[in-house]
Design a protein around this motif. Sequence first.
Motif, PDB file in Angstrom:
ATOM      1  N   UNK A  45      42.411  69.490  67.435  1.00  0.00           N
ATOM      2  CA  UNK A  45      43.531  70.292  66.934  1.00  0.00           C
ATOM      3  C   UNK A  45      43.580  70.237  65.411  1.00  0.00           C
ATOM      4  N   UNK A  46      43.814  71.378  64.807  1.00  0.00           N
ATOM      5  CA  UNK A  46      43.960  71.453  63.355  1.00  0.00           C
ATOM      6  C   UNK A  46      45.394  71.087  62.979  1.00  0.00           C
ATOM      7  N   UNK A  47      45.581  70.649  61.757  1.00  0.00           N
ATOM      8  CA  UNK A  47      46.915  70.283  61.283  1.00  0.00           C
ATOM      9  C   UNK A  47      47.872  71.458  61.448  1.00  0.00           C
ATOM     10  N   UNK A  48      47.439  72.654  61.075  1.00  0.00           N
ATOM     11  CA  UNK A  48      48.293  73.839  61.196  1.00  0.00           C
ATOM     12  C   UNK A  48      48.705  74.085  62.648  1.00  0.00           C
ATOM     13  N   UNK A  49      47.799  73.838  63.568  1.00  0.00           N
ATOM     14  CA  UNK A  49      48.090  74.016  64.994  1.00  0.00           C
ATOM     15  C   UNK A  49      49.142  73.006  65.456  1.00  0.00           C
TER      16      UNK A  49
END
Length: 83
Positions: A45-49
């Motif tokens: 998972x990306x930080x933005x997600x």
Amino acid sequence: MVSRTMNLPGFDRITIDPAVMGGKPCIRGMRVTVGMIIGLIASGSAVAEILNLYPYLEEGDIRAALSYAAWRSEEHEIPLRVA
């Protein structure tokens, strides 16, 4: 039992409270554990997600979780012998 929140020096966003998530390290006293955030990042998972999924979190919370996990991984527990 008296509930106490422990703020860790250098980790002002990380709290440990026996009454919240069984005393696991959490973000700002919320029911969001450091382990959950690290697990999301480890699974890709990306930080933005993560911030989209949990809008009450801030980018600084994610950085704090990563910093705390890195710090904990450097600790060594030494077993004590029972006399």
